[in-house]
Motif scaffolding. Structure first.
Motif, mmCIF file in Angstrom:
data_model
loop_
_atom_site.group_PDB
_atom_site.id
_atom_site.type_symbol
_atom_site.label_atom_id
_atom_site.label_comp_id
_atom_site.label_asym_id
_atom_site.label_seq_id
_atom_site.Cartn_x
_atom_site.Cartn_y
_atom_site.Cartn_z
ATOM 1 N N PRO A 298 42.080 -20.025 7.829
ATOM 2 C CA PRO A 298 42.175 -18.965 8.840
ATOM 3 C C PRO A 298 41.605 -17.632 8.349
ATOM 4 O O PRO A 298 41.059 -16.861 9.125
ATOM 5 C CB PRO A 298 43.683 -18.867 9.095
ATOM 6 C CG PRO A 298 44.213 -20.234 8.801
ATOM 7 C CD PRO A 298 43.368 -20.735 7.667
ATOM 8 N N VAL A 299 41.704 -17.375 7.051
ATOM 9 C CA VAL A 299 41.141 -16.147 6.499
ATOM 10 C C VAL A 299 39.633 -16.104 6.691
ATOM 11 O O VAL A 299 39.063 -15.055 7.005
ATOM 12 C CB VAL A 299 41.445 -16.033 4.991
ATOM 13 C CG1 VAL A 299 40.934 -14.711 4.452
ATOM 14 C CG2 VAL A 299 42.921 -16.165 4.738
ATOM 15 N N ARG A 301 37.878 -17.463 9.038
ATOM 16 C CA ARG A 301 37.619 -17.129 10.439
ATOM 17 C C ARG A 301 37.870 -15.641 10.685
ATOM 18 O O ARG A 301 37.135 -14.983 11.400
ATOM 19 C CB ARG A 301 38.513 -17.976 11.364
ATOM 20 C CG ARG A 301 38.067 -19.421 11.469
ATOM 21 C CD ARG A 301 38.826 -20.159 12.576
ATOM 22 N NE ARG A 301 40.188 -20.517 12.179
ATOM 23 C CZ ARG A 301 40.500 -21.566 11.426
ATOM 24 N NH1 ARG A 301 39.557 -22.361 10.976
ATOM 25 N NH2 ARG A 301 41.756 -21.828 11.125
ATOM 26 N N ALA A 302 38.935 -15.104 10.072
ATOM 27 C CA ALA A 302 39.321 -13.713 10.340
ATOM 28 C C ALA A 302 38.299 -12.725 9.789
ATOM 29 O O ALA A 302 38.025 -11.706 10.411
ATOM 30 C CB ALA A 302 40.700 -13.427 9.756
ATOM 31 N N VAL A 303 37.735 -13.015 8.601
ATOM 32 C CA VAL A 303 36.848 -12.026 7.989
ATOM 33 C C VAL A 303 35.374 -12.387 8.146
ATOM 34 O O VAL A 303 34.513 -11.694 7.625
ATOM 35 C CB VAL A 303 37.181 -11.808 6.485
ATOM 36 C CG1 VAL A 303 38.643 -11.440 6.307
ATOM 37 C CG2 VAL A 303 36.823 -13.032 5.654
#
Lengths: 362, 362
Positions: A298-299, A301-303
């Motif tokens: 998920p990180v 995707r987030a950054v």
């Protein structure tokens, strides 16, 4: 119903005049049992023809439709959540097939093995899914010896780090081809024009780590954009984490002038991203090194981190297919063609901003 | 052993000349059963004095030492992993007490309820741990009515969003006090000298979200650093995610000039961090707004984000303590003082670089 007269843990215990626990210890942890007691228990086992574990399973009139999985301790790292995502996929895929997942924990392989007998006999678990296979893994040997149906998510590794193809390791397994993932990352960066592509990985000794690094090595040798002798200076192995990743990337930028990084995990890549930005800021160059991570967390995707994604839903699906094949008719047993019960899945590269438009300086 | 003649699902099915599944449907999903069949089954239930679920449990000679937990679908968001961390803690704490965790999935409350009967009767699960409690939660009412031991991780919520203190919601639960967490975040920022502290939260309708926002509202009203009438312009509710968090923070920076942000999740905070950096870059001011997230995820540790940490190990410990109390002697049943079976835990603020030295401009 005809009474079944096959011996049980209980009849062995009664014959040897000990507790069921002592019989279990004598069979699974003989060093815990006094020598004279051990002799008496093993005598009763032989006399009655008791077959541990297999006996309990044969006595069953119905399956429990439960499979067991050891839950690893919570990993602080970002990539540690990959096994949690596998667990979600496994639970969902199992339920579609009418099965449920029973969790347990164990601090090491020996403790894990000690629990399998109990899980299979007392809690009537039909089979086991193992994760985190490693060199000389004693768990798969124990399960095979005791006739417990199992499939591993993770290939069997030889003591020297290669894949174990010996008969003792000929069990059913599903794994993701890490080397293909890092190779795809290198080829993506080569297509963008990068020539000096560095690798930030883990220290030697991790089978998964060596697999991933191997993909980078072979892709770089095939491309020939860096003299073979310089390849060794373009990579570092450090403990997983954003801080260690940043330090490794800074060191490589200062010593080997890479224009792009392939990393063994998203945690390391997050650090490399920060190092890339601060180096570009310091040089006021505006040219950011490209960065690719691994595991598509998920990180990532987030950054906006390009990353290699493991097909975890497909892995769970194939693991259960192989396990249920064993449970319902032995169709994935040793008699089955090895290619049909040993499955290496291809990961996918998910391209995001951390590489998409980051070409090397002209 | 004396034969137990109490009625079972099987004897009811035999008496009514239907399958066990039909009996189960008649008791749990009567709309699925034809009216004449329903009459016949309920007649057999009354005639035999069958008590669903409770009967199966009373028949047991030993406990299974298994508790059930519904695994939520994989959440893409960063904060979704909080329930995975609770699951790890629960599995580890359960094992210390000789219990294991059985997982299942369900697409909604009705599907979840449909599974409880089967889990308790057929798979001999001793009790249930529920997560994600919400307004008008039908699951807890069903479990209470059917005498299934359970504890929720999450408090019961009233339809209007407050805590449900009605007798029907008087079950054992453990929760984390979100409002105390956001209040601690505001007080930390006030101590750094911030006066205009904005809040980036979720849209109305989330009980957890309203709880967390309430802590910010009350702390700001108590501080009085912003006129009460301006408070409404200092917050936005958006769907969870770094992108939405960035947009919300940019909008607030442009319209309400905050010098710090408290966010309902680390995902939103990650977006606020990016917005804070790009705004400071654009203004060439060098003064970065402070940012505080919620849930202390691995991402927060990786990027140096101050965040509110839920005490998940303690929560799992208290949940199991309350559940095992019910299983081993009813000591947490309705007769116990409500304060001893309804536990609101305090979260902790973990201060990192995203706030530690980010004071407001002079």
């Amino acid at each position: 119903m005809v009474e079944d007269r096959r011996p049980t843990l209980q009849t062995v215990a009664a014959r040897a005049a000990v507790s069921k626990q002592t019989v279990s210890n004598a069979l699974n942890s003989p060093h815990l049992v006094r020598p004279d007691t051990l002799d008496r228990v093993l005598g009763a086992v032989a006399e009655l023809g008791y077959r541990p574990h297999a006996a309990a399973r044969q006595l069953r009139t119905s399956r429990s439709h439960v499979v067991a999985l050891r839950l690893e301790p919570t990993a602080d790292g970002i990539s540690g959540a990959v096994l949690d995502r596998f667990l979600h996929a496994l639970t969902e895929q199992a339920q579609l097939r009418g099965y449920r997942v029973m969790l347990f924990t164990a601090r090491d392989d020996a403790a894990e093995i000690a629990q399998y007998g109990e899980l299979v006999d007392e809690l009537r678990v039909d089979g086991v899914v193992l994760t985190s296979t490693h060199r000389g893994d004693p768990r798969t040997h124990w399960l095979a010896e005791h006739g417990v149906p199992f499939v591993t998510f993770g290939r069997p590794w030889r003591p020297d780090g290669g894949m174990d193809l010996s008969p003792a390791a000929a069990h059913a397994w599903v794994d993701v081809d890490g080397a293909t993932g890092t190779r795809a990352a290198v080829e993506h960066l080569l297509a963008l024009g990068h020539r000096r592509i560095a690798y930030v990985g883990w220290p030697a000794g991790s089978d998964t780590g060596e697999d991933r690094r191997g993909g980078w090595v072979r892709a770089m040798l095939a491309a020939g954009t860096v003299p073979d002798g310089e390849l060794e200076s373009l990579w570092l192995g450090v403990p997983d984490g954003a801080g260690a990743g940043a330090e490794a990337a800074e060191h490589l930028l200062a010593t080997a002038a890479p224009t792009a990084f392939v990393c063994a995990s998203d945690s390391l890549a997050l650090g490399a991203l920060a190092a890339a930005r601060s180096t570009a800021d310091a040089a006021r160059s505006g040219v950011l090194p490209a960065v690719v991570g691994f595991d598509d967390t998920p990180v990532a995707r987030a950054v906006g981190l390009t990353s290699v994604a493991q097909p975890l839903t497909e892995a769970a699906d194939r693991v259960l297919g192989l396990l249920l094949g064993q449970l319902t008719g032995g169709s994935t047993g040793p008699d089955l063609d090895i290619a049909d019960r040993q499955v290496l899945l291809c990961p996918n590269l998910v391209v995001r901003a951390s590489s998409a438009h980051r070409t090397p300086p002209p």
